[in-house]
Design a protein around this motif. Structure first.
Motif, PDB file in Angstrom:
ATOM      1  N   SER A 271       0.826  -1.209   0.000  1.00 30.78           N
ATOM      2  CA  SER A 271       0.000   0.000   0.000  1.00 30.78           C
ATOM      3  C   SER A 271       0.857   1.254   0.000  1.00 30.78           C
ATOM      4  CB  SER A 271      -0.993   0.004   1.168  1.00 30.78           C
ATOM      5  OG  SER A 271      -0.406   0.528   2.327  1.00 30.78           O
ATOM      6  N   VAL A 272       0.275   2.302  -0.528  1.00 29.57           N
ATOM      7  CA  VAL A 272       0.934   3.615  -0.584  1.00 29.57           C
ATOM      8  C   VAL A 272      -0.084   4.659  -0.164  1.00 29.57           C
ATOM      9  CG1 VAL A 272       1.940   5.374  -2.094  1.00 29.57           C
ATOM     10  CG2 VAL A 272       2.471   2.968  -2.506  1.00 29.57           C
ATOM     11  N   THR A 273       0.317   5.567   0.720  1.00 30.85           N
ATOM     12  CA  THR A 273      -0.557   6.678   1.097  1.00 30.85           C
ATOM     13  C   THR A 273       0.147   7.991   0.779  1.00 30.85           C
ATOM     14  OG1 THR A 273      -1.616   5.391   2.850  1.00 30.85           O
ATOM     15  CG2 THR A 273      -1.778   7.788   3.018  1.00 30.85           C
ATOM     16  N   VAL A 274      -0.570   8.885   0.127  1.00 31.24           N
ATOM     17  CA  VAL A 274      -0.012  10.177  -0.278  1.00 31.24           C
ATOM     18  C   VAL A 274      -0.905  11.297   0.243  1.00 31.24           C
ATOM     19  CG1 VAL A 274       0.565  11.643  -2.267  1.00 31.24           C
ATOM     20  CG2 VAL A 274       0.964   9.189  -2.402  1.00 31.24           C
ATOM     21  N   ILE A 275      -0.289  12.352   0.774  1.00 30.80           N
ATOM     22  CA  ILE A 275      -1.044  13.549   1.173  1.00 30.80           C
ATOM     23  C   ILE A 275      -0.634  14.679   0.247  1.00 30.80           C
ATOM     24  CG2 ILE A 275      -1.562  15.174   3.034  1.00 30.80           C
ATOM     25  CD1 ILE A 275      -0.440  13.250   5.033  1.00 30.80           C
ATOM     26  N   SER A 276      -1.628  15.403  -0.296  1.00 29.58           N
ATOM     27  CA  SER A 276      -1.309  16.559  -1.135  1.00 29.58           C
ATOM     28  C   SER A 276      -2.531  17.455  -1.242  1.00 29.58           C
ATOM     29  CB  SER A 276      -0.896  16.092  -2.529  1.00 29.58           C
ATOM     30  OG  SER A 276      -0.857  17.182  -3.419  1.00 29.58           O
ATOM     31  N   ARG A 277      -2.298  18.744  -1.499  1.00 27.06           N
ATOM     32  CA  ARG A 277      -3.431  19.650  -1.764  1.00 27.06           C
ATOM     33  C   ARG A 277      -3.963  19.424  -3.175  1.00 27.06           C
ATOM     34  NH1 ARG A 277      -1.403  23.575   1.753  1.00 27.06           N
ATOM     35  NH2 ARG A 277      -2.771  23.652   3.556  1.00 27.06           N
ATOM     36  N   ASP A 278      -3.239  18.688  -3.985  1.00 26.94           N
ATOM     37  CA  ASP A 278      -3.712  18.379  -5.341  1.00 26.94           C
ATOM     38  C   ASP A 278      -4.175  16.913  -5.365  1.00 26.94           C
ATOM     39  OD1 ASP A 278      -4.005  17.634  -7.987  1.00 26.94           O
ATOM     40  OD2 ASP A 278      -2.346  18.887  -8.681  1.00 26.94           O
TER      41      ASP A 278
END
Ligand code: ADP
Ligand code: MG
Length: 338
Positions: A271-278
């Motif tokens: 699994s991969v988790t990404v945080i971004s405003r986009d």
């Protein structure tokens, strides 16, 4: 929802909220998953109007952006099955253009023309995971990924494919694009604090100086959370995992994220988790990092301009970007490899 970290049994991600007044909440079925909308600190009528708008928009996007449905993308793919060019609306064309840009930036690890392989593996249909491993010959045949180009602007956009048979699949960014729209709709109704969770991909809206949300990261091989992430101020938290849609054959797990270079489901990450405003970039990055794994994690973060991401491999190795260290607390004996 109560104070503290709670497990939302129907959703793939765990969410805690710390606001004093309980939010207005609605659960809907969309994008093949249960989704929840939580809206805080506005009159109930405002929350209902905002949730109605979101529900309507999600239903429309779900229809229009599903590669195998009767909406616009399904129609486009049916045209491309027998021809090499087709007109596309401004909305869909804009999303396809962004998908192609993200595909270039990720050197094709995220690739919206992977649709014919997704279909071959049987991951295009929501519901029971009853796929079967296709033959190597069939995979090879479909792996000759047909390249597509998009020309024109506004209402005169046109797709041109290198050969007929292209299947454009926006499944890797559709939820991100939907989250972006949800954020716009919440802003339209002057909602300042809200959480929209599309089954593990979510948008967290908080006023700038307010407390962020605590969001649980699901254990890719279990029921509970492995970590808690703090996010807010309009950030999207997007997770891709090999547990979302898969089947087992000969003790092997075959899941819905395909490595375009091999034609087989990627094995590089659980699994991969990404945080971004986009949210769209976050969604594409999570999918690309599932394919790229530990080896390409940093290069992809740089290429896609992602500061906050974490990746877990099947054997339990955990890595994350520098910035993520301040956002994430690992639970139990989990921790990231330095
Ligand atoms: P989910 O939508 O399940 O949260 P993702 O955002 O990773 O997870 O999207 C997975 C979907 O993207 C697949 O179901 C498939 O439709 C599509 N897909 C699979 N492999 C790729 C790839 N390499 N690049 C782009 N899209 C992909
Ligand atoms: Mg994605």
């Amino acid at each position: 929802m109560t104070r503290g970290l709670v497990i939302a049994s129907c959703l793939s991600i765990l969410v805690a909220c710390t606001s004093e007044t309980p939010p207005y909440q609605r659960t809907i079925y969309t994008f093949g998953t249960l989704a929840s909308i939580s809206i805080y600190d506005v009159p109930r009528e405002t929350a209902i109007e905002a949730a109605d708008d979101i529900e309507l928009a999600l239903a429309r996007l779900n229809r229009d952006w599903y590669a195998w449905g009767d909406g616009e993308l399904g129609e486009l793919n049916r045209t491309l099955a027998t021809t090499t060019s087709a007109r596309v609306s401004n909305d869909l064309g804009t999303l396809i253009r962004e998908a192609l840009r993200l595909s270039d930036a990720s050197e094709g690890l995220f690739n919206p023309t992977v649709g014919s392989l997704v279909e071959l593996w049987g991951f295009h249909e929501a519901g029971d995971d009853t796929g079967a491993r296709p033959s190597a010959t069939a995979i090879e045949a479909r792996q000759q990924l047909i390249s597509i180009a998009l020309d024109g602007q506004g209402e005169t956009m046109e797709i041109t494919a290198s050969a007929s048979g292209a299947v454009i699949d926006l499944g890797g960014i559709a939820k991100g694009a939907a989250l972006s729209l949800c954020r716009d709709l919440l802003a339209k109704h002057s909602v300042k604090r809200a959480l929209v969770d599309l089954g593990g991909d979510l948008i967290a809206l908080t006023p700038n100086d307010a407390e962020p949300f605590d969001i649980g990261v699901r254990d890719p091989r279990g029921e509970g959370a492995v970590a808690v992430i703090r996010a807010g101020a309009g950030e999207a938290v997007v997770t891709s995992g090999d547990y979302e849609r898969f089947f087992n054959e000969d003790s092997e797990r075959y899941h819905h994220i395909i490595d375009p270079a091999t034609g087989y489901p990627s094995e590089a990450a659980a699994s991969v988790t990404v945080i971004s405003r986009d949210p769209v970039r976050a969604d594409a990055a999570a999918t690309a990092m599932m394919v790229g794994g530990v080896a390409q994690f940093e290069a992809l973060a740089a290429a896609l301009d992602i500061e906050l991401a974490t990746l877990m491999t099947v054997d339990g190795t955990i890595i994350h970007t520098d910035g993520m260290a301040e956002r994430i607390d690992w639970l139990g004996d989990r921790r990231s490899t330095p």
